[in-house]
Scaffold this motif. Sequence first.
Motif, PDB file in Angstrom:
ATOM      1  N   PRO A   1      -3.679  11.100  23.295  1.00  0.00           N
ATOM      2  CA  PRO A   1      -2.416  10.497  23.743  1.00  0.00           C
ATOM      3  C   PRO A   1      -2.552   9.015  24.079  1.00  0.00           C
ATOM      4  O   PRO A   1      -1.660   8.218  23.779  1.00  0.00           O
ATOM      5  CB  PRO A   1      -2.051  11.311  24.991  1.00  0.00           C
ATOM      6  N   MET A   2      -3.677   8.616  24.671  1.00  0.00           N
ATOM      7  CA  MET A   2      -3.828   7.226  25.083  1.00  0.00           C
ATOM      8  C   MET A   2      -3.957   6.296  23.883  1.00  0.00           C
ATOM      9  O   MET A   2      -3.306   5.249  23.817  1.00  0.00           O
ATOM     10  CB  MET A   2      -5.029   7.087  26.018  1.00  0.00           C
ATOM     11  N   VAL A   3      -4.798   6.659  22.919  1.00  0.00           N
ATOM     12  CA  VAL A   3      -4.962   5.821  21.728  1.00  0.00           C
ATOM     13  C   VAL A   3      -3.717   5.918  20.846  1.00  0.00           C
ATOM     14  O   VAL A   3      -3.284   4.928  20.256  1.00  0.00           O
ATOM     15  CB  VAL A   3      -6.229   6.223  20.947  1.00  0.00           C
ATOM     16  N   GLY A   4      -3.139   7.113  20.766  1.00  0.00           N
ATOM     17  CA  GLY A   4      -1.901   7.276  20.006  1.00  0.00           C
ATOM     18  C   GLY A   4      -0.776   6.418  20.564  1.00  0.00           C
ATOM     19  O   GLY A   4       0.010   5.833  19.812  1.00  0.00           O
ATOM     20  N   ASN A   5      -0.706   6.322  21.888  1.00  0.00           N
ATOM     21  CA  ASN A   5       0.300   5.463  22.503  1.00  0.00           C
ATOM     22  C   ASN A   5       0.056   3.993  22.179  1.00  0.00           C
ATOM     23  O   ASN A   5       1.004   3.206  22.066  1.00  0.00           O
ATOM     24  CB  ASN A   5       0.298   5.660  24.024  1.00  0.00           C
ATOM     25  N   SER A   6      -1.213   3.610  22.002  1.00  0.00           N
ATOM     26  CA  SER A   6      -1.532   2.233  21.610  1.00  0.00           C
ATOM     27  C   SER A   6      -0.987   1.925  20.217  1.00  0.00           C
ATOM     28  O   SER A   6      -0.547   0.801  19.946  1.00  0.00           O
ATOM     29  CB  SER A   6      -3.044   2.010  21.642  1.00  0.00           C
ATOM     30  N   VAL A   7      -1.009   2.922  19.356  1.00  0.00           N
ATOM     31  CA  VAL A   7      -0.445   2.751  18.011  1.00  0.00           C
ATOM     32  C   VAL A   7       1.061   2.525  18.104  1.00  0.00           C
ATOM     33  O   VAL A   7       1.625   1.642  17.435  1.00  0.00           O
ATOM     34  CB  VAL A   7      -0.755   3.971  17.121  1.00  0.00           C
ATOM     35  N   LEU A   8       1.724   3.308  18.944  1.00  0.00           N
ATOM     36  CA  LEU A   8       3.165   3.138  19.125  1.00  0.00           C
ATOM     37  C   LEU A   8       3.497   1.765  19.700  1.00  0.00           C
ATOM     38  O   LEU A   8       4.440   1.098  19.255  1.00  0.00           O
ATOM     39  CB  LEU A   8       3.714   4.234  20.036  1.00  0.00           C
ATOM     40  N   ARG A   9       2.719   1.321  20.685  1.00  0.00           N
ATOM     41  CA  ARG A   9       2.963   0.007  21.274  1.00  0.00           C
ATOM     42  C   ARG A   9       2.735  -1.107  20.253  1.00  0.00           C
ATOM     43  O   ARG A   9       3.445  -2.111  20.239  1.00  0.00           O
ATOM     44  CB  ARG A   9       2.080  -0.200  22.503  1.00  0.00           C
ATOM     45  N   ALA A  10       1.714  -0.928  19.404  1.00  0.00           N
ATOM     46  CA  ALA A  10       1.429  -1.931  18.381  1.00  0.00           C
ATOM     47  C   ALA A  10       2.593  -2.072  17.403  1.00  0.00           C
ATOM     48  O   ALA A  10       2.813  -3.144  16.831  1.00  0.00           O
ATOM     49  CB  ALA A  10       0.163  -1.564  17.624  1.00  0.00           C
TER      50      ALA A  10
END
Length: 431
Positions: free
Chosen positions: A123-132
């Motif tokens: 979830p944490m790295v996946g959320n970074s993708v969304l923010r990017a």
Amino acid sequence: MIALMSFNLIDTLFIGFMGTEQLAAISFTFPITFTVISLTIGLGIGTSAVVAKVLGKGDNLLAKQHATNALIISLIMVAFLCVVGFLTIEPLFRLLGADETTLPYIKEYMEIWYIGCCCLVLPMVGNSVLRASGDTKTPSQIMALGGLINAVLDPILIFGFGPIPALGMQGAAIASLISWAVGTAVILYLLAYSRGLIYRRIPSVSCFVDSAKVILKIGFPAAGANMLTPIAMAILTAIVAVHGQEAVAAFGVGNRVESIACMVVLALSMSLPPFISQNLGAGNIDRVKQAYRKTAKFVLIWQLGVFSLLLFLAWPIAVAFSDDETVINLICWFIWIMPLGYGAQGIIILTNSSLNALHLPMSALLLSVLRLFLFYVPFSYLGGLIGGIYGLFVGGVIGNLAMMGVSVYTFNRKLSQVCAEHSKAELAKQN
């Protein structure tokens, strides 16, 4: 960020109702759990910087490739770290100062925590993708869902409810595990099916290696820089342990309050880098400079307001976490002193994240080393020698203020170099 930090804070709140020994035990776990979380945050920073810059250039397929491989890389690395941690629970926490009264509670919590930690990284790295990709709203909703599940399950599993037995420290860890698992399912569905930001197949070895080189070039130094913080916290925890379990318990509570008090800074450190990386990829260097300066000014003003609020809330916060008079007193002094340096600490955090966004991860790593091992820890230690536990708090504030000046100077110098390189590249294109 509120939701992310609430996991440890809520666990600490309910465990505090169990007693001082349990509260001290959960305080000992903070440097270790934050080490794993810091590795994940660092990998998320690398992912965000790479994906956002590629998106800024308009290459959506390459961004999708990097996002897919970033999730796999992060899962492998965190799984390895958790296996090592699981096998070394007792010797590691003895090294930190845990004794026979706290170690059983630590083992109850950490054995479950390590098993479920792989569900935290996705979830944490996946959320970074969304923010990017420019979406900061969905990540907050996913983390809020996890925080809500954890808050509901914590009292039920810790103290028992109806047919559910009281599981104590294990219950707190199981509540976190369940909430992370839900977050993992949601983020994978969104990335793979709803948004189409990752591939639904295993990448080829060559594709994986290519992405790994780019992501880890930033992710490794960023992870290393983030992991230095819990290492420093572990050293400080060992120093604080000399003053007794009450001091450790108060220090642990204070650190969790700090994570909430600095939540806006932490949120900006997650949202500012994609903005900087996208504008770097698009060649808008002036917007990078403007964003950093305005954000830095905002952080100083905001954290001054937070400090003013905490002056009045110190006693209610302390009483909420403990009924031990000594612990309550120490928590109050932590809250009355340490937030004086939160504005400076915010500038330091934003500078490091901005340097990573500029694809200068080694500069960010160097600043982290200087902050923790030349300023924060040494100044705290010297303060402790002079004024005991209260002097340690003052020393930490002085260390942050000194490091803020170094951070601002370094960023301005590095940004000038980036501007010069950009100007040369533009001139070369025109010729």
